[in-house]
Design a protein around this motif. Structure first.
Motif, short mmCIF file in Angstrom:
data_model
loop_
_atom_site.label_atom_id
_atom_site.label_comp_id
_atom_site.label_asym_id
_atom_site.label_seq_id
_atom_site.Cartn_x
_atom_site.Cartn_y
_atom_site.Cartn_z
N PHE A 279 28.60 -20.52 45.76
CA PHE A 279 28.46 -19.30 44.45
C PHE A 279 27.52 -17.85 44.42
N CYS A 280 25.89 -18.27 44.75
CA CYS A 280 25.50 -17.14 45.28
C CYS A 280 26.10 -16.04 46.23
N VAL A 281 26.09 -16.59 47.48
CA VAL A 281 26.49 -15.85 48.32
C VAL A 281 28.25 -15.41 47.79
N LEU A 282 29.17 -16.37 47.22
CA LEU A 282 30.73 -15.52 46.81
C LEU A 282 30.41 -14.21 46.03
N SER A 283 29.49 -14.41 45.07
CA SER A 283 29.46 -13.69 43.93
C SER A 283 28.17 -11.96 44.59
N THR A 284 28.33 -11.98 45.92
CA THR A 284 27.26 -10.46 46.32
C THR A 284 27.76 -10.62 47.43
#
Length: 217
Positions: free
Chosen positions: A155-160
């Motif tokens: 989720f963190c990587v996808l959001s960034t």
């Protein structure tokens, strides 16, 4: 939960305003450095919210129909309603007047902004309501296994993802990236309202529908 976090992460990373701000930063003399600061501050904000959420829940899912669980669902519902309101408002305004977006004056000064200013701007333009919705989804998870931590990392990587892509592209192919990112910025400024309408309405309807289903079952 995977689908919820995927949709929220996609809309977060595709938000038009942060992308335009990031492209302007990359165009400056210290573009790569400022872009890195912006990206790290953006990512740190998401990680901090998720870490706080996991800390408050102890990594255990909230009991169904309990007050904390209802509150978490209410957060998702409120974000969904807010997104629908924003999308519908933009849609009605667009029918009354065409897109006439101009770069705000403060954006023109980004090239000379300090690292602390860039970090602050990153937090300000980040769609924190979407991050809060993601955190509300995380309250439903049992965060203890490797797979659960990988899901949070995802989720963190996808959001960034959009910021990371533009940063890496500018680092390894600066001339080509600069040309194409300028074109992307022009396209976004011409179609900003359409993008906001589509992203807001789609995610808003999903969150509202999912939240209502959880409240009544």
């Amino acid at each position: 939960m995977f689908l919820d976090l995927t949709l929220i992460g996609l809309v977060t990373t595709l938000e038009p305003v942060p992308i335009v701000v990031f492209i302007l930063l990359l165009a400056g003399e210290r573009g790569l450095f400022q872009g890195l600061v912006f990206t790290l501050a953006w990512l740190a904000s998401i990680v901090a919210v998720l870490a706080l959420t996991v800390g408050l829940t102890g990594g255990k899912p909230l009991l169904p129909h309990s007050s904390p669980s209802t509150a978490a669902i209410a957060v998702k519902l409120a974000v969904g309603v807010g997104l629908i309101f924003v999308g519908e408002r933009k849609r009605r305004r667009r029918h009354r007047s065409p897109d006439t977006h101009r770069t705000p004056a403060w954006m023109a000064r980004l090239e000379t902004a300090s690292a602390w200013t860039v970090a602050g701007i990153s937090v300000i333009v980040q769609p924190m309501a979407l991050v809060a919705a993601g955190a509300a989804v995380v309250t439903e998870a049992h965060v203890s296994s490797l797979s659960s931590y990988l899901l949070l990392f995802y989720f963190c990587v996808l959001s960034t993802a959009s910021l990371l892509t533009m940063e890496l592209w500018s680092a390894f192919a600066p001339e080509r990236a600069g040309h194409l990112l300028h074109g992307l910025r022009t396209w976004i400024e011409r179609h900003q309202d359409q993008a906001i309408i589509v992203l807001s309405l789609l995610l808003g309807l999903w969150l509202v529908g999912k939240s209502i289903d959880q409240l009544v079952t």
